[in-house]
Design an enzyme around this catalytic site. Structure first.
Site, mmCIF file in Angstrom:
data_model
loop_
_atom_site.group_PDB
_atom_site.id
_atom_site.type_symbol
_atom_site.label_atom_id
_atom_site.label_comp_id
_atom_site.label_asym_id
_atom_site.label_seq_id
_atom_site.Cartn_x
_atom_site.Cartn_y
_atom_site.Cartn_z
ATOM 1 N N ASP A 120 -116.239 11.859 72.334
ATOM 2 C CA ASP A 120 -115.077 12.420 71.633
ATOM 3 C C ASP A 120 -113.877 11.471 71.749
ATOM 4 O OD1 ASP A 120 -113.008 13.967 70.661
ATOM 5 O OD2 ASP A 120 -113.632 15.795 71.694
ATOM 6 N N HIS A 148 -116.256 14.859 68.710
ATOM 7 C CA HIS A 148 -115.387 16.023 68.868
ATOM 8 C C HIS A 148 -116.002 17.318 68.321
ATOM 9 C CE1 HIS A 148 -111.623 17.948 69.618
ATOM 10 N NE2 HIS A 148 -111.383 18.201 68.356
ATOM 11 N N SER A 200 -111.269 22.562 70.617
ATOM 12 C CA SER A 200 -110.137 21.683 70.426
ATOM 13 C C SER A 200 -108.812 22.434 70.649
ATOM 14 C CB SER A 200 -110.228 21.051 69.039
ATOM 15 O OG SER A 200 -109.358 19.988 68.950
HETATM 16 C C1 LIG Z 1 -105.398 15.681 69.789
HETATM 17 S S1 LIG Z 1 -106.511 16.913 69.485
HETATM 18 C C2 LIG Z 1 -105.750 18.015 68.407
HETATM 19 C C3 LIG Z 1 -106.571 19.207 68.118
HETATM 20 C C4 LIG Z 1 -107.481 18.954 66.967
HETATM 21 N N1 LIG Z 1 -106.677 18.593 65.852
HETATM 22 C C5 LIG Z 1 -107.055 17.712 64.954
HETATM 23 O O1 LIG Z 1 -108.041 17.059 65.007
HETATM 24 C C6 LIG Z 1 -108.285 20.191 66.597
HETATM 25 O O2 LIG Z 1 -107.966 21.283 66.973
HETATM 26 N N2 LIG Z 1 -109.319 19.995 65.789
HETATM 27 C C7 LIG Z 1 -110.038 21.073 65.153
HETATM 28 C C8 LIG Z 1 -110.079 20.848 63.660
HETATM 29 O O3 LIG Z 1 -108.817 20.811 63.108
HETATM 30 C C9 LIG Z 1 -111.459 21.221 65.650
HETATM 31 O O4 LIG Z 1 -112.000 22.330 65.528
HETATM 32 O O5 LIG Z 1 -112.034 20.252 66.146
#
Ligand SMILES: CSCC[C@H](NC=O)C(=O)N[C@@H](CO)C(=O)O
Length: 725
Positions: A668, A700, A580
């Protein structure tokens, strides 16, 4: 490392994935034995990966704890573990005499939901909720879901999806029309079908909540065998996290506004919401908090006089430093017990970063609140005195990396603790009296074996002056270095650099399966909590807004280069992986430091914020992280689109030399799979080695057992392959 075969890697993964983790603990009532000794039963739930069955299995185990209300006298497991199958939710009644279960069971090949009430060894009721057709599926998620006994033990409260009328085609022949609802038609005299609604889009609550759209509060009257769906709630909110008000006069719940449209809730405790009270005696619904903030985790004190809850601002960074607030049921006054911490002071307290309190979090005297919370790179147990707001850490001096409060009842705390070299174990201990200086005397209920060959340490970094943030200066950050313990003098370790996602989240020193396996195989792992991580004060979080793609990238690179200076790492064998926003950083690092990393693995990475804003469930994330204010009714302007593009990894793709493995979840909603495909095509066009793994049925987190294990195996093999290029 290079000498490991896929079979050997799989064997180590399988061995270490046997360690289960704790998901729940309930403390039963105090029972006095025939010899006068007092004891309580502790019910625990665990989960474990079953690689053969390809599922996470849930099991329970009970323990008996003899005590004198202040200390544990004797404890032990009572019986063995039992796998839990088909239970959606379960809860013992306050007296411990009854148990409620929402169960999923197949009847004549069709999945049905039942609400069961058990008393001792008898199933007293089994109500077929699906047949009642009062509502859709019962919610079992942590965001909305609950199953709560009334104080009188006569009613049960839960959340379910609102009943949706059956939609049928305009061309459905009249003789077949409404055939599925024949029973209903006979009962109500009305046909329960509508034409023209078959293909209407229903908004959902985003990532991991795709089947949640319109929650309703439902009550079972146990004696009367009657389920009712509460009406009278405001139309523009979705209710959840409900419980019975003092004296069972009504229900208290959180309502999230879903107008003008729903935004993803997972990992986003910054959505506009309020505490509500639905008075069942007068049928009126009252808003108890301002409605200008975001609130969650309301918890009623044992004396039923106060409700504690967490609060933070709406929009802005998706994870923020929270306030601990208190609503007095009788004076109707709200107060702030613990405020936002911008910069940690001398006491070391960095602020509250939990988005969920444990099911019970109050001391027996209703004067203190206990919760687990990241404090820099550790997770500690903290105790707050609600009268003074003073905070004490119950665990700061321990050498365990992470503590998690599963529950507390009559001051008996049940906790799970772990470290990178120590899988989760289960402990109990009594909270010392309010004026006591004593430490908690912890007693182990379930021990776990320490991995003697794995070592870990927390490293602290001060960014070089040229990378200081002028608006938020002098911020430090940490990284967690996990290494094999015994390394021969001449051996230099390969290194896997892993920045976390978020970006406003944190890696604490807890049991991390993949890091432990990598370490067993001779890798060092560096997990970086760059500026912007939670657990370091609110200034750190805000320092990153508008600076993603630079400040976070530089912090990670600075930490890596500092570790390389120690001389124990093989500079030709440094790889980067992340998911992510962690994937965003991994792809930035290979673009901004061409050739430095020999392999890159990215799970559902954010590749192009400008192309993602129209398709993610959290478009506000793109605007806020790019340094702008999000507004639901306006589109980004040209300059904003431009910045989102310029700060994205796709901007640096032409500089990439590192082979990239992408692991993508088909379903996702957060970072739609097209992001990974965009990067795949850009790399292919430039003849950079790239491989894409596509996981159907995964979202995701790519956390289904086969996706997680396959992703891990492919990651290691990708790194080993390209270390020897
Ligand atoms: C629009 S996506 C933003 C990135 C995401 N943030 C929140 O969901 C992200 O990095 N997620 C992380 C957990 O915070 C992950 O490891 O999936």
């Amino acid at each position: 490392v290079g000498s490991y075969s896929p079979g050997e890697i799989a064997r180590v993964y399988k061995e270490l994935s046997l360690y289960p983790s704790l998901s729940r603990a309930d403390v039963g009532p105090v029972i006095t034995s025939q010899y006068g000794g007092k004891y309580s039963n502790i019910y625990t739930e665990w989960s474990q990966r079953d690689l053969e069955r390809n599922e996470n299995v849930k099991f329970c185990r009970q323990y008996i704890v003899f005590h004198d209300d202040k200390s544990v006298v004797y404890s032990g497991a009572s019986g063995n573990c039992t796998e839990i199958k088909g239970e959606v939710l379960s809860k013992d009644s306050p007296s411990g005499d009854m148990k409620a279960v929402v169960r999923e069971s197949s009847v004549k090949g069709e999945d049905k939901q039942f609400l069961e009430v058990w008393s001792k060894n008898i199933k007293m009721k089994s109500i077929n909720l699906s047949a009642l057709k009062k509502h859709g599926k019962v919610y079992d998620d942590a965001q909305f879901g609950c199953l709560v006994w009334s104080h009188s033990e006569t009613h049960l409260l839960y959340v379910a999806e609102k009943k949706r009328p059956k939609a049928e085609s305009f061309f459905q022949s009249p003789e077949l029309s409404g055939v599925g609802d024949e029973e209903d038609t006979i009962r109500t005299g009305k046909k329960d079908t509508v034409k023209g609604e078959q293909f209407v889009f229903h908004e959902d609550w985003g990532e991991a909540l795709g089947d949640k759209s319109c929650p309703v509060l439902c009550i079972l009257d146990i004696e009367g065998d009657f389920v009712s769906v509460l009406d009278g709630l405001p139309d523009d909110i979705s209710p959840g996290q409900a419980f019975w008000a003092p004296g069972d006069t009504g229900v208290v719940f959180i309502g999230w506004w879903h107008e003008p449209f729903r935004l993803g809730l997972k990992y986003c405790p910054n959505r506009r919401s309020a505490l509500f009270y639905m008075d069942l005696t007068g049928g009126k619904c009252e808003q108890l908090s301002s409605g200008k903030t975001s609130v969650c985790s309301p918890r009623l004190s044992p004396d039923q006089c106060r409700i504690a809850y967490l609060e933070c601002s709406v929009y802005g960074p998706h994870m923020q430093c929270s306030k601990l607030c208190m609503y007095d049921w009788y004076t109707k006054k709200t107060s702030v017990v613990v405020d936002v911490i911008k910069r940690p002071g001398k006491d070391g307290f960095t602020g509250i970063y939990s988005s969920q309190l444990s099911p019970q979090c109050w001391s027996a005297d209703s004067q203190r609140i206990i919760f687990a919370c990241p404090q820099r790179s550790r997770k500690d147990l903290l105790m707050v005195d609600i009268n003074t707001g003073s905070i004490n850490s119950l665990t700061a001096k321990s050498d365990i990396g992470s503590w998690c409060l599963l529950n507390i009842e009559r001051d008996l705390m049940v906790v799970s603790c772990s470290s990178p070299n120590c899988p989760p174990s289960l402990w109990v201990g009594f909270l010392p009296g309010i004026d006591s200086q004593e430490n908690v005397d912890w007693v182990t209920l379930e021990d776990s074996e320490k991995l003697q060959d794995v070592d870990w340490q927390i490293l602290t970094f001060t960014p070089p002056s040229e990378d200081d943030n002028s608006q938020y200066s002098n911020l430090e950050f940490d990284a967690l270095l996990i290494k094999p313990k015994e390394v021969k003098d001449e051996v230099k370790l390969p290194l896997i650099v892993t920045p976390h996602g978020g970006p406003h989240s944190v890696i604490v020193a807890e049991w991390l399966l993949s890091s432990a396996v990598l370490c067993r195989m001779g890798f060092a792992v560096l997990l970086v909590n760059y500026r912007g991580s939670i657990g370091y004060g609110e200034d750190s979080i805000y320092s990153l807004l508008g600076n993603v793609g630079t400040q976070d990238v530089k912090d990670v690179q600075f930490a890596v280069e500092s570790v390389l200076k120690s001389g124990s790492i093989d500079e030709q064998k440094v790889a980067v992986s992340g998911g992510s926003h962690g994937g965003f950083l991994a792809c930035h690092l290979i673009g901004q430091y061409p050739g430095f990393y020999k392999a890159c693995v990215a799970r559902n990475p954010v590749i192009n914020m400008a192309s993602m804003i129209g398709s993610t469930d959290i478009p506000d994330w793109c605007m806020v992280e790019a340094g702008f204010v999000f507004n639901t009714d306006c589109l980004p302007d040209a300059a904003e689109w431009e910045k989102m593009l310029n700060i994205s990894p796709i901007k640096y793709v032409s500089q990439v030399k590192t082979p990239v493995l992408l692991t993508i979840g088909e379903d996702d909603k957060r970072v739609p799979n097209k992001q990974g495909i965009e990067y795949y095509k850009a790399l292919k066009a430039r003849q950079i080695p790239v491989r894409l793994l596509w996981y159907p049925g995964n979202n995701h987190s790519l956390s289904k057992v086969d996706a997680e294990s396959d992703g891990f195996m492919n990651m290691v093999l990708w790194m080993i392959q390209h270390f020897s290029d």
